[in-house]
Design a protein around this motif. Structure first.
Motif, PDB file in Angstrom:
ATOM      1  N   MET A 107       0.845  -1.207   0.000  1.00  0.00           N
ATOM      2  CA  MET A 107       0.000   0.000   0.000  1.00  0.00           C
ATOM      3  C   MET A 107       0.879   1.256   0.000  1.00  0.00           C
ATOM      4  O   MET A 107       0.611   2.217  -0.735  1.00  0.00           O
ATOM      5  CB  MET A 107      -0.889  -0.037   1.251  1.00  0.00           C
ATOM      6  N   ASP A 108       1.929   1.244   0.793  1.00  0.00           N
ATOM      7  CA  ASP A 108       2.806   2.414   0.856  1.00  0.00           C
ATOM      8  C   ASP A 108       3.578   2.582  -0.461  1.00  0.00           C
ATOM      9  O   ASP A 108       3.804   3.698  -0.922  1.00  0.00           O
ATOM     10  CB  ASP A 108       3.760   2.283   2.050  1.00  0.00           C
ATOM     11  N   ALA A 109       3.940   1.457  -1.064  1.00  0.00           N
ATOM     12  CA  ALA A 109       4.684   1.521  -2.330  1.00  0.00           C
ATOM     13  C   ALA A 109       3.813   2.068  -3.467  1.00  0.00           C
ATOM     14  O   ALA A 109       4.253   2.944  -4.224  1.00  0.00           O
ATOM     15  CB  ALA A 109       5.219   0.135  -2.693  1.00  0.00           C
ATOM     16  N   ILE A 110       2.564   1.602  -3.575  1.00  0.00           N
ATOM     17  CA  ILE A 110       1.732   2.095  -4.697  1.00  0.00           C
ATOM     18  C   ILE A 110       1.461   3.586  -4.541  1.00  0.00           C
ATOM     19  O   ILE A 110       1.421   4.324  -5.521  1.00  0.00           O
ATOM     20  CB  ILE A 110       0.406   1.303  -4.885  1.00  0.00           C
ATOM     21  N   ASN A 111       1.288   4.027  -3.313  1.00  0.00           N
ATOM     22  CA  ASN A 111       1.023   5.459  -3.103  1.00  0.00           C
ATOM     23  C   ASN A 111       2.237   6.310  -3.451  1.00  0.00           C
ATOM     24  O   ASN A 111       2.093   7.426  -3.954  1.00  0.00           O
ATOM     25  CB  ASN A 111       0.547   5.711  -1.669  1.00  0.00           C
ATOM     26  N   ALA A 112       3.427   5.795  -3.197  1.00  0.00           N
ATOM     27  CA  ALA A 112       4.643   6.542  -3.545  1.00  0.00           C
ATOM     28  C   ALA A 112       4.885   6.514  -5.059  1.00  0.00           C
ATOM     29  O   ALA A 112       5.184   7.546  -5.684  1.00  0.00           O
ATOM     30  CB  ALA A 112       5.842   5.949  -2.801  1.00  0.00           C
ATOM     31  N   VAL A 113       4.720   5.333  -5.654  1.00  0.00           N
ATOM     32  CA  VAL A 113       4.985   5.192  -7.094  1.00  0.00           C
ATOM     33  C   VAL A 113       3.980   6.023  -7.905  1.00  0.00           C
ATOM     34  O   VAL A 113       4.333   6.592  -8.945  1.00  0.00           O
ATOM     35  CB  VAL A 113       4.956   3.695  -7.508  1.00  0.00           C
ATOM     36  N   ASP A 114       2.764   6.116  -7.422  1.00  0.00           N
ATOM     37  CA  ASP A 114       1.741   6.883  -8.161  1.00  0.00           C
ATOM     38  C   ASP A 114       2.198   8.326  -8.395  1.00  0.00           C
ATOM     39  O   ASP A 114       2.240   8.796  -9.533  1.00  0.00           O
ATOM     40  CB  ASP A 114       0.418   6.879  -7.377  1.00  0.00           C
ATOM     41  N   SER A 115       2.533   9.028  -7.332  1.00  0.00           N
ATOM     42  CA  SER A 115       2.853  10.454  -7.505  1.00  0.00           C
ATOM     43  C   SER A 115       4.197  10.646  -8.211  1.00  0.00           C
ATOM     44  O   SER A 115       4.355  11.572  -9.013  1.00  0.00           O
ATOM     45  CB  SER A 115       2.834  11.177  -6.155  1.00  0.00           C
ATOM     46  N   VAL A 116       5.150   9.756  -7.950  1.00  0.00           N
ATOM     47  CA  VAL A 116       6.475   9.936  -8.573  1.00  0.00           C
ATOM     48  C   VAL A 116       6.411   9.660 -10.080  1.00  0.00           C
ATOM     49  O   VAL A 116       6.990  10.414 -10.879  1.00  0.00           O
ATOM     50  CB  VAL A 116       7.540   9.056  -7.870  1.00  0.00           C
ATOM     51  N   THR A 117       5.696   8.612 -10.486  1.00  0.00           N
ATOM     52  CA  THR A 117       5.613   8.342 -11.933  1.00  0.00           C
ATOM     53  C   THR A 117       4.863   9.472 -12.648  1.00  0.00           C
ATOM     54  O   THR A 117       5.214   9.850 -13.769  1.00  0.00           O
ATOM     55  CB  THR A 117       4.913   6.995 -12.238  1.00  0.00           C
ATOM     56  N   PHE A 118       3.868  10.036 -11.973  1.00  0.00           N
ATOM     57  CA  PHE A 118       3.121  11.154 -12.572  1.00  0.00           C
ATOM     58  C   PHE A 118       4.067  12.335 -12.820  1.00  0.00           C
ATOM     59  O   PHE A 118       4.106  12.907 -13.922  1.00  0.00           O
ATOM     60  CB  PHE A 118       1.977  11.571 -11.634  1.00  0.00           C
ATOM     61  N   GLU A 119       4.847  12.652 -11.795  1.00  0.00           N
ATOM     62  CA  GLU A 119       5.756  13.809 -11.927  1.00  0.00           C
ATOM     63  C   GLU A 119       6.873  13.527 -12.936  1.00  0.00           C
ATOM     64  O   GLU A 119       7.328  14.417 -13.651  1.00  0.00           O
ATOM     65  CB  GLU A 119       6.332  14.167 -10.547  1.00  0.00           C
ATOM     66  N   MET A 120       7.290  12.280 -12.998  1.00  0.00           N
ATOM     67  CA  MET A 120       8.325  11.899 -13.974  1.00  0.00           C
ATOM     68  C   MET A 120       7.812  12.093 -15.399  1.00  0.00           C
ATOM     69  O   MET A 120       8.478  12.682 -16.247  1.00  0.00           O
ATOM     70  CB  MET A 120       8.664  10.417 -13.756  1.00  0.00           C
ATOM     71  N   ASP A 121       6.599  11.625 -15.645  1.00  0.00           N
ATOM     72  CA  ASP A 121       6.007  11.756 -16.979  1.00  0.00           C
ATOM     73  C   ASP A 121       5.826  13.220 -17.357  1.00  0.00           C
ATOM     74  O   ASP A 121       6.073  13.615 -18.501  1.00  0.00           O
ATOM     75  CB  ASP A 121       4.643  11.045 -17.039  1.00  0.00           C
TER      76      ASP A 121
END
Ligand code: SF4
Ligand code: FE
Length: 484
Positions: A107-121
């Motif tokens: 749960m903590d990983a998906i929440n972190a990956v969500d915002s970081v991948t968005f900002e990366m894109d």
């Protein structure tokens, strides 16, 4: 089927073909192995309670992708209320299991990956966030347990990943193909690995340009070809092989960690969420760690509740419950435990929306939470041992209690208050032993110290967030010193 039943969860694990070794031997059936099974029970409870109307509000949420009801462990937090409910859910599960229930890392990983991948894109024009959303959709539909994996072996701590004598001491890309990547390396202390359907890998630290091959994030089925698990020992773990429900302390639940080895594992591009974008690795580490530091303000508090309850019962059974110092020590334990909870709630209530739309905790308060967690459970455990007395470690076994010749002596000499059966006293003292010295001490103590980052990692974030210059200007103004 967005909510699996507990039985469907167990059945789904049985279908996975894990390569797992425990005490030097390959385990054909991890689900039924007596050392592993208690940890599966803990995760299983997260499925069971999601279907229990009494816990529905804490255990489930509404998917922002589909509008369907999903398990909160598969959810991206959509508000500060969601962040608060997460902590409350974790406290409740800690109370019910007195163990690490493992599912939070995903749960903590998906929440972190969500915002970081968005900002990366946004910045780089990559397409990681779309891929991540496809995975998240499947995770929510299938109610998967996903294991977030961050901690690499790290070798010589004084050297960067590319400087290590062995290049595999951090997970890295060894080959890029048209259809995907091949990775090598390992992740250590992997919580709940064998109770998970998928794993989500993230880099363990902020990478530089020369370490671009190590800036990699991806998902893989937990039983993918080339992944090998080596199960971690826990203090007193072989008691689980003895068939005694008293001596294990916790008769049903547990947690586990394992070394997870990647020996040339192929990952198709659709499952890759970062590949070389080293400048975003630091943000991913900081956010995942921040969420997991928040988590400890829930789960460790729930386990603490059980330990405080066990200690109060031990005092009752010893006939010491009226002593003023015992009462005061119990109050101190409660005070420490509730302080941790206050931090978990505070960092959630002060959370905010990220660019991708999910909510993140207040980083300063989450790090203060975890810094306190590196200390208070140890003090709570010390007070529990103080009140319990030495018997919790010198007591004979369940087999002695039930022995036809000497059982009567155990029964007679280990009775405290006469109205309480000796067996009950033994059970509660073994529970305190389990939580402070046995298998559960891994989760309650050592993990409180090192899980989600060792104490110094939080101090670094606290120092970054401290804003001493602003505090100095406050003092100058009060003291009548002109502003600089
Ligand atoms: Fe969840 Fe706590 Fe275990 Fe981490 S240590 S996985 S937060 S129960
Ligand atoms: Fe943890």
């Amino acid at each position: 089927m967005t909510l699996k039943t507990a039985q469907q969860y167990e059945d789904s694990l049985r279908k996975l073909k894990f390569q797992v070794y425990l005490q030097g031997e390959k385990v054909a059936n991890p689900v039924d192995h007596p050392i592993i099974r208690p940890s599966m029970h803990s995760v299983k409870l997260t499925y069971e309670l999601a279907l229990d109307p009494e816990y529905e509000d804490l255990m489930t949420a509404t998917s922002h992708l589909t509008g369907k009801k999903i398990n909160r462990f598969c959810h991206l937090h959509q508000s500060t209320e969601d962040l608060v409910k997460k902590v409350k859910m974790q406290r409740m599960l800690g109370q019910r299991t007195a163990a690490c229930f493992q599912r939070c890392v995903g749960m903590d990983a998906i929440n972190a990956v969500d915002s970081v991948t968005f900002e990366m894109d946004e910045k780089l024009g990559t397409h990681y966030h779309e891929r991540f959303n496809q995975f998240l959709l499947k995770m929510q539909e299938e109610d998967w347990t996903v294991d977030g994996a961050m901690t690499d072996p790290k070798g010589d701590r004084g050297l960067a990943p590319h400087q290590q004598a062995d290049p595999d001491l951090f997970v890295r890309v060894v080959e890029k193909r048209q259809d995907g990547i091949v990775v090598c390396g390992a992740k250590c202390h992997q919580t709940g690995a064998l109770n998970s359907h998928w794993i989500l890998i993230m880099p363990t630290l902020s990478m530089g340009e020369k370490d671009a091959d190590y800036a990699v994030s991806f998902v893989a089925p937990a039983d993918a070809a080339g992944i090998v698990y080596i199960y971690g020992r826990q203090s007193c773990d072989t008691r689980k092989l003895e068939g005694s429900s008293i001596d294990v302390g916790n008769k049903q639940f547990g947690g586990h960690e394992a070394l997870m080895v990647f020996d040339h594992v192929f990952i198709p591009w659709e499952n890759v969420f970062m590949c070389g974008e080293y400048e975003f690795s630091g943000a991913l580490v900081e956010r995942f760690a921040g969420y997991h530091r928040q988590s400890y303000g829930g789960c460790k508090v729930g386990v603490g509740d059980v330990l405080i309850g066990a200690t109060a019962l031990a005092a009752d059974y010893n006939g010491a419950h009226k002593a003023s110092h015992v009462k005061d020590k119990l109050i101190e334990m409660v005070h420490l435990n509730e302080t941790l909870y206050a931090c978990g709630i505070a960092c959630s209530a002060e959370g905010y929306k990220t660019a991708s739309g999910n909510y993140i905790i207040d980083l300063m308060l989450a790090n203060v939470c975890k810094q306190n967690v590196t200390r208070f459970p140890y003090e709570i455990a010390r007070l529990a041992q103080d009140i319990a007395g030495g018997l919790m470690v010198t007591m004979p076994s369940e087999k002695d209690l039930h022995n036809l010749e000497i059982g009567k002596y155990v029964e007679k000499y280990f009775r405290g208050v006469n109205t309480v059966p000796t067996e009950h006293r033994m059970r509660i003292l073994r529970l305190i032993e389990n939580l402070t010295l046995g298998t559960a001490a891994v989760g309650y103590l050592t993990e409180s110290m090192h899980g989600a980052g060792s104490p110094q990692a939080q101090r670094i974030v606290i120092s970054r967030q401290a804003n001493l210059e602003q505090k100095k200007s406050l003092a100058r103004r009060i003291a009548g010193i002109p502003a600089k």
